[in-house]
Design an enzyme around this catalytic site. Structure first.
Site, mmCIF file in Angstrom:
data_model
loop_
_atom_site.group_PDB
_atom_site.id
_atom_site.type_symbol
_atom_site.label_atom_id
_atom_site.label_comp_id
_atom_site.label_asym_id
_atom_site.label_seq_id
_atom_site.Cartn_x
_atom_site.Cartn_y
_atom_site.Cartn_z
ATOM 1 C CG ASP A 1 -0.293 0.185 2.541
ATOM 2 O OD1 ASP A 1 0.952 0.297 2.607
ATOM 3 O OD2 ASP A 1 -1.020 0.233 3.546
ATOM 4 C CB CYS B 1 0.945 -2.320 4.834
ATOM 5 S SG CYS B 1 0.850 -3.325 6.322
ATOM 6 C CB THR C 1 2.713 -1.877 11.185
ATOM 7 O OG1 THR C 1 1.445 -2.449 10.838
ATOM 8 C CG2 THR C 1 2.533 -0.472 11.739
ATOM 9 C CB ILE D 1 -0.144 -5.350 11.696
ATOM 10 C CG1 ILE D 1 1.037 -5.293 12.669
ATOM 11 C CG2 ILE D 1 -1.353 -6.012 12.347
ATOM 12 C CD1 ILE D 1 0.836 -4.330 13.831
ATOM 13 C CG HIS E 1 12.345 -23.254 12.431
ATOM 14 N ND1 HIS E 1 12.525 -23.074 13.779
ATOM 15 C CD2 HIS E 1 13.541 -23.709 11.952
ATOM 16 C CE1 HIS E 1 13.769 -23.418 14.109
ATOM 17 N NE2 HIS E 1 14.403 -23.788 13.009
ATOM 18 N NE ARG F 1 12.471 -28.831 15.973
ATOM 19 C CZ ARG F 1 13.608 -28.308 15.518
ATOM 20 N NH1 ARG F 1 14.404 -29.041 14.764
ATOM 21 N NH2 ARG F 1 13.948 -27.071 15.816
#
Length: 148
Positions: free
Chosen positions: A7, A64, A66, A68, A97, A131
């Site tokens: 954005d 963006c 942050t 989030i 991972h 794993r």
């Protein structure tokens, strides 16, 4: 193929990421935005995450302010594992991972040099499997259950 989107809050850093991808010879496509006008982050997060979800692109990078908001929208898509990272260690672990197929960065919280290190760590990281695969299998099973 790497799809990249942002954005207005991530636009400046996205341009730096694109320069890095070009320097490395990576194949990528910019899914927007292309100017600093205020836009809605979901519009661009959807473009990138949909292409990763349906297999048109193997990887994505979203930005963006942050990170989030982009993380929230991208992780709504099946088969997307979008990881918001704040340093190179997190970016590498996201790949090694969690086999993250979308890296999410905050354009207003990261300096360009740190973001470059993060993208390199994520791109060069190798999923360890072992794993970790059982954990990803549990996530995939949950996605299938929720899609019924």
């Amino acid at each position: 193929m790497i799809v990249v989107g942002s954005d207005h809050g991530g636009l400046e850093l996205k341009e730096a990421v694109k320069r890095l991808l070009a320097e490395r010879g990576e194949t990528f496509e910019d899914c927007g935005t292309d100017n600093g006008n205020s836009v809605d982050y979901p519009d661009f997060g959807i473009k990138v995450a949909r292409r990763v979800s349906n297999g048109e692109a193997g990887k994505g990078i979203l930005l963006c302010g942050t990170g989030i908001g982009m993380s929230i929208v991208a992780n709504k898509f099946p088969r997307v594992r979008a990881a918001l990272a704040t340093d190179a260690f997190m970016a590498r672990m996201a790949k090694e991972h969690n086999n993250a197929n979308i890296l999410v960065l905050g354009g207003r919280v990261l300096e360009e040099a740190v973001a470059r290190e993060m993208v390199i760590a994520w791109l060069d990281g190798v999923y360890e499997g072992g794993r970790h695969q059982g954990r990803l299998d549990k996530i995939a099973a949950l996605e299938r259950e929720l899609m019924k």
